[in-house]
Enzyme design. Structure first.
Site, PDB file in Angstrom:
ATOM      1  N   THR A   1       0.913  -1.186   0.110  1.00  0.00           N
ATOM      2  CA  THR A   1      -0.107   0.116  -0.122  1.00  0.00           C
ATOM      3  C   THR A   1       0.738   1.231   0.033  1.00  0.00           C
ATOM      4  OG1 THR A   1      -0.017   0.474   2.506  1.00  0.00           O
ATOM      5  CG2 THR A   1      -1.570  -1.302   1.389  1.00  0.00           C
TER       6      THR A   1
ATOM      7  N   PHE B   1      -3.432 -13.826  -0.585  1.00  0.00           N
ATOM      8  CA  PHE B   1      -2.092 -13.832   0.329  1.00  0.00           C
ATOM      9  C   PHE B   1      -1.747 -12.381   0.469  1.00  0.00           C
ATOM     10  CE2 PHE B   1      -0.500 -15.411  -3.428  1.00  0.00           C
ATOM     11  CZ  PHE B   1       0.854 -14.559  -3.808  1.00  0.00           C
TER      12      PHE B   1
ATOM     13  N   TYR C   1       1.602  -3.585 -11.898  1.00  0.00           N
ATOM     14  CA  TYR C   1       2.806  -4.782 -11.504  1.00  0.00           C
ATOM     15  C   TYR C   1       3.522  -4.965 -12.885  1.00  0.00           C
ATOM     16  CZ  TYR C   1       1.307  -4.621  -6.710  1.00  0.00           C
ATOM     17  OH  TYR C   1       0.813  -4.125  -5.554  1.00  0.00           O
TER      18      TYR C   1
ATOM     19  N   ARG D   1       2.897   8.871  -5.826  1.00  0.00           N
ATOM     20  CA  ARG D   1       3.707   9.661  -6.916  1.00  0.00           C
ATOM     21  C   ARG D   1       5.177  10.179  -6.342  1.00  0.00           C
ATOM     22  NH1 ARG D   1       0.214   7.044  -8.365  1.00  0.00           N
ATOM     23  NH2 ARG D   1      -1.421   7.797 -10.139  1.00  0.00           N
TER      24      ARG D   1
END
Length: 415
Positions: A86, A415, A126, A93
């Site tokens: 998180t 997870f 990702y 940014r």
């Protein structure tokens, strides 16, 4: 004030602040009791949990831990599981995630992990770190009245038994059944004791009241546990008639026949009108069991487990292949951790992979290799979409011949 990054395991205050920041980052109710924080610190592994701190305030979180991933053929590889990522909205940014990710992945490579894994809350994040979606999940809503199945169904005694069990029995029998399931399912991951404690209410991290689900254990005719389903049922009635939904939290089995039995059981429950299947595998036999397959409607079909190569020779040599053949991959890595040119010498009996100076057959990045690795995406489809470049005529077809699998990969676990 300058930001600082540190591990949180050595400080109870840092760990508690980090946990609260995770809840804030995922927009979960931030109210946590000290009792729930103490419980989490006592049971969860925080050795690789990092936080970025602005003074005493944690504004970014990141955690990784050891995991085993089952690959095609039943072998397992060491994985660096990434979780609790998180960045607080007030500190976006600033490159905080980039710094945390780069450091953790470099350490994982140094430890000798073959891949990194995560479940992506948001799709666009990702890929820039070299990850790619490697498995899918499907959630079905099944209208029990439309299936065409016999509502009076019962498991024949010659095939085994079904029994409602409590959490203690799940903690005793569940891990062994799951281990046999996951070693036969590419994409599945191992479960530690804490998973079973949380799934059965033995460990409670949240302040919301625990609601005990139903657990049903299937044993074969010899009394050996072979499958488990955990589900909850809402209490809804409409004009004096039951309108309940059974929502599956977990369902796994050591064979497709056992899985079919568990689905058949759920669809025979009195007072249950709808079954919400939860995160099923894309190759689940569920719809093939139904005389009227349109009774099952797809509620969600989405990417789930994401992979990121860290040691390409090790990960490619670990899995089995459908045919014999060689391929030279030229792999680009956005972080410079695992890229290079590699020769795969594959066969159904085993494989080897090593760096090479030969000209490439295929060019691709680590995300595309992740998509193809467990068999979920075909090389032809990836090439058509521009994810793979074919440098040698016929190399894409050869890749599909090698990497194809009879069953798609599946990971049911967050997870």
């Amino acid at each position: 004030m300058a930001l600082s990054t540190r591990f949180v395991v050595d400080s109870a205050a840092d760990t508690d602040t980090w946990i609260r920041a995770v809840h804030t980052g995922f927009l979960s109710p931030p109210a946590l009791t000290q009792e729930s924080l103490d419980e989490r610190r006592a049971r969860q592994d925080f050795r690789r949990a990092r936080g970025v701190f602005d003074g005493d305030r944690c504004v970014a979180t990141f955690r990784s831990f050891d995991q085993r991933l089952t690959v095609v053929g039943g072998a397992t590889v060491a994985a660096n599981a990434v979780s609790a990522v998180t960045v607080t909205a007030t500190h976006r940014r600033r490159g905080l995630l980039s710094g945390l990710m780069a450091t953790d992945l470099a350490e994982a490579k140094e430890r000798g992990d073959a891949v990194a894994t995560l479940v992506a809350a948001e799709y666009p994040i990702y890929g820039r770190f070299g990850f790619g979606p490697a498995t899918m999940v499907t959630t079905w809503h099944v209208d029990g009245a439309r299936t065409g199945l016999d509502p009076r169904w019962a498991l024949p005694e010659s095939e085994g038994t079904l029994a409602f069990v409590d959490g203690a029995e799940v903690r005793e029998a569940g891990p062994g059944v799951h281990e046999r399931f996951r070693l036969g399912q590419a994409g599945a991951i191992d479960r530690n004791p804490l998973f079973w404690e949380r799934a059965t209410g033995e460990a409670r991290f949240d302040i919301t009241p625990w609601q005990e689900p139903f657990h049903v254990l299937y044993r074969d005719a010899d009394g050996v546990p072979q499958g488990l389903v955990t589900f909850s049922v809402d209490d809804r009635w409409d004009a004096g008639r039951p309108a309940n939904t059974a929502s599956v939290r977990d369902l796994f089995a050591t064979s497709p026949a056992v899985e079919a039995t568990l689905w058949r059981f759920l669809l025979s429950l009195d007072w249950v009108m709808t079954v919400d299947t939860g995160r099923t595998g894309p190759d689940s036999p569920l719809t093939l069991l139904l005389p009227d397959a349109r009774a099952a409607v797809v509620h969600q079909h989405a990417d789930f487990l994401w992979l990121r190569p860290l040691d390409i020779p090790r990960m490619l040599a670990a899995r089995r292949y459908a045919a014999e053949g060689e391929l030279v991959f030229d792999v680009r890595d956005p972080l410079g951790l695992a890229g290079g040119r590699f020769l795969l010498d594959a066969s159904p009996q085993g494989a080897s992979c090593a760096p090479t100076g030969r000209e490439p057959d295929l060019t691709l990045d680590t995300g595309a290799l992740s998509r193809m690795y467990l068999g979920d995406s075909s090389a032809a489809r990836l090439a058509t979409s521009g994810w793979i470049g074919e440098e040698t005529t016929g190399a894409v077809a050869r890749a599909d011949l090698l990497f194809r699998t009879g069953h798609r990969p599946w990971c049911p676990d967050i997870f």
